[in-house]
Design an enzyme around this catalytic site. Structure first.
Site, PDB file in Angstrom:
ATOM      1  N   HIS A  40      42.738  50.356  49.579  1.00 37.38           N
ATOM      2  CA  HIS A  40      42.666  51.162  50.804  1.00 37.38           C
ATOM      3  C   HIS A  40      41.269  51.174  51.398  1.00 37.38           C
ATOM      4  CE1 HIS A  40      46.126  53.468  48.866  1.00 37.38           C
ATOM      5  NE2 HIS A  40      46.596  52.680  49.805  1.00 37.38           N
TER       6      HIS A  40
ATOM      7  N   CYS B 208      52.033  33.116  59.028  1.00 33.40           N
ATOM      8  CA  CYS B 208      51.680  34.506  58.719  1.00 33.40           C
ATOM      9  C   CYS B 208      50.882  34.677  57.425  1.00 33.40           C
ATOM     10  CB  CYS B 208      52.908  35.397  58.727  1.00 33.40           C
ATOM     11  SG  CYS B 208      54.032  35.072  57.411  1.00 33.40           S
TER      12      CYS B 208
HETATM   13  C1  PEP Z   1      52.051  34.178  52.182  1.00 33.13           C
HETATM   14  O1  PEP Z   1      52.313  33.840  51.031  1.00 33.13           O
HETATM   15  O2  PEP Z   1      51.335  33.509  52.954  1.00 33.13           O
HETATM   16  C2  PEP Z   1      52.593  35.440  52.719  1.00 33.13           C
HETATM   17  C3  PEP Z   1      52.560  35.734  53.987  1.00 33.13           C
HETATM   18  O3  PEP Z   1      53.080  36.322  51.812  1.00 33.13           O
HETATM   19  P1  PEP Z   1      52.139  37.190  50.821  1.00 33.13           P
HETATM   20  O4  PEP Z   1      50.716  36.931  51.170  1.00 33.13           O
HETATM   21  O5  PEP Z   1      52.548  38.585  50.982  1.00 33.13           O
HETATM   22  O6  PEP Z   1      52.531  36.610  49.491  1.00 33.13           O
END
Ligand code: PEP
Ligand code: MG
Length: 581
Positions: free
Chosen positions: A191, A500
């Site tokens: 956080h 993402c």
């Molecule tokens: C990723 O693996 O790029 C993703 C978006 O998921 P996380 O980072 O939550 O594993």
């Protein structure tokens, strides 16, 4: 002059003098109290509890008004803990039975609890130990009022040096004069790191023995881009830092000035920017940074520290609230990505030799936590009745698991009389999914590319391994080829593909991704201004040429140099440091 290298958890540059709060590790006097002092000691305890509670409530209200709505949620757990009967009971037993003075009774109890959390295999729980220690300090300040509020008034240009970064430190510190933070430990997902970024205070962690090698008042420089900390900088280093800071400030200001502008290359190719969020309050950043919606809601973060499995009602309430705050913009709810290093407190601990390759993501939801998965799908479907909600499935491998999950979504919709289903997408983050991309696209409405896991699995390089940070990144040509293959397939199928992973938050990598054909990037919202700024300064055809050269390169280092060289002219900050992520 001495230079030490840590890990940046909040960007920017700072120049100042060290402040090492003595209260960070309170040295408590251990005294055995007399029998007739027990009641007085218990009285002190309850007064400290009440005052701390009141203080936290006020702090929560302040955060709410300053940092936006649910930022203040961080303090709810602290408030609950101050009323926890087990905690109160344990301290009272130490005082009554062991005749400990209040200071030692609290220290013993908190140490036990923090140790339990620190020993956990779960990264999130380990990071919660910092919250417990934070409470320790708060109670300690109540007991020894001379320390109280020492930190609320700092000298100008103060740099906080502490063993660990605690969330409420950042809010109570005299923010006008706090210019930087250096810590020995602390995770990027904690956080406090999130708050440091939201407050725009540069921070570096991982500086071993910081509070010993740095003394109070020592002049310091922080480079929150590279993680470099300079102790007692020489005059020429100071001069260079002034120039670096000025150039950085100019870039940040230009980026902020341009936040309301459309994100498109200078020759007109539009790139949509979305937010990655993990806690409901972060949704406020979408409007603040003029983003197009939430591209990734990591829902598992909501529940990691919950004592019970999240109910359908609670989830529906949260999803509706977050979606409503977006006012029609899309919210992509990623179903629980549990397993691996994300193990919730409400499930029995389990040992796996390679947790990242174990029962996790969609396979965890389908085969180990069916009820949880069903409750979440029901909640998301209900939220989608009234809001622009999309459901995204993590760690999809191919057609079989995707269809299995979709059949569950259809069944739950039918049982709940829901006729209009929200779009359902797959997160492409395994090599299997890259090879099965055509079948995946044929079976879902949209895809996203999770570059964090995709990089880890394509290169067989643990994403948490510090030693692999430089060479095993998205810039490896094989990862770039995988990304390009997926984007091209999605274009061919007429379905949207959003990047993402953290890669999209680095302006340099974001430009390269645009060159590879990406038109939708989802990222930590505070990085969006710089990404927008960089994209707006670039030409699509130059980025495409850069991408072609990168795809045919032989190593991460070659691509990193290519990217830095190509983009330096449009974005001066590209000239310093290497490209990572
Ligand atoms: C990723 O693996 O790029 C993703 C978006 O998921 P996380 O980072 O939550 O594993
Ligand atoms: Mg992932």
């Amino acid at each position: 002059m001495k230079i030490v290298i840590g890990k940046s958890i909040s960007p920017g540059y700072a120049k100042g003098r060290a402040v090492i709060p003595g209260v960070c590790q309170p040295e408590l006097t251990k005294v055995q109290i007399r029998l007739d002092h027990i009641e007085a000691e218990l009285g002190r305890f309850h007064t400290a509890l009440e005052n701390s509670y009141r203080e936290l409530e006020q702090l929560q209200a302040r955060v709410q008004s300053e940092l936006g709505s649910d930022s203040a949620d961080i303090f709810s757990a602290h408030l609950m803990f101050l009323k926890d009967p087990q905690f109160i009971d344990r301290v009272e037993v130490c005082i009554r039975n062991d005749r400990m003075n209040l200071e030692s009774a609290i220290q013993v109890t908190i140490d036990e609890l923090a140790q339990l959390l620190e020993d956990s295999n779960n990264t999130y729980l380990r990071e919660r130990a910092a919250d417990v220690r934070d409470l320790h300090r708060r109670l300690h300040r109540q007991i020894t009022p001379s320390d109280h509020r020492q930190l609320a008034q700092l000298a100008p240009e103060s740099i906080l040096v502490a063993r660990e970064l605690l969330p409420s430190d950042l809010l109570e510190f005299d923010r006008e004069h706090l210019v930087g933070i250096i810590t020995e430990t602390g995770g990027e997902t904690g956080h406090a790191a999130i708050l440091a970024r939201a407050l725009g205070v540069p921070a570096v962690t991982g500086i071993a023995n910081a509070s010993q090698i740095i003394t109070p008042g020592m002049p310091l420089l922080i480079d929150g881009q590279s993680g470099k900390v300079v102790l007692e900088p020489a005059p020429q280093e100071l001069q260079a830092s002034v120039a670096r800071q000025a150039s950085y400030d100019r870039i940040v200001q230009d980026a902020v000035d341009a936040e309301e502008c459309e994100c498109k290359t200078c020759d007109g190719t539009k790139v949509r920017l979305f937010a990655n969020i993990g806690r409901p309050f972060e949704v406020d950043l979408v409007a603040r940074h003029h983003l197009d919606g939430v591209g990734l809601f990591r829902t598992e973060y909501l529940f990691l520290d919950e004592p019970y499995a999240p109910s359908f009602e609670r989830q529906r309430e949260i999803y509706c609230k977050v979606a409503a705050a977006l006012d029609g913009l899309p919210l992509v709810i990623r179903t629980l990505d549990l397993g691996g290093d994300k193990w919730p407190a409400f499930l029995k601990p389990r040992f796996e030799a390679n947790p990242n390759l174990g029962v996790r993501g969609l396979r965890f939801s389908l085969f180990a936590a069916e009820e949880l998965f069903h409750a979440q799908i029901r909640a998301a479907l209900h939220a989608a009745k009234e809001h622009n909600v999309r459901i995204m499935l993590p760690m999809v491998l191919g057609q079989a698991d995707l269809q299995h999950a979709i059949s569950i979504i259809h069944k739950i919709a039918e049982e709940n009389g829901i006729i209009n289903l929200p779009p359902v997408g797959a997160l492409v983050e395994t090599p299997a999914a890259v090879f099965a991309i055509d079948e995946i696209l044929a079976n879902c409405d949209f895809i996203s590319i999770g570059t964090n896991d995709l990089t880890q699995f394509v290169l067989a390089a643990d994403r948490n391994a510090t030693a692999l940070i430089d060479d095993y990144t998205i810039l490896h040509p094989s990862v770039l080829r995988a990304v390009q293959r997926v984007i091209t397939a999605a274009d061919g199928a007429g379905k949207s593909a959003t990047i993402c992973g953290e890669a999209a938050a680095d302006p340099r990598v974001a430009c390269l991704l645009v060159g590879l054909g990406a038109r939708r990037l989802s990222m930590n919202p505070v990085s969006a201004a710089q990404v927008r700024y960089a994209v707006r300064a670039a030409r699509k055809d130059s980025l495409e040429q850069l991408a072609q050269a990168a795809l045919t390169s032989d190593s991460t280092q070659t691509v990193s140099t290519l990217v830095s060289d190509a983009l330096r002219s449009i974005y001066p900050e590209f000239g310093s440091g290497t490209v990572s992520v």
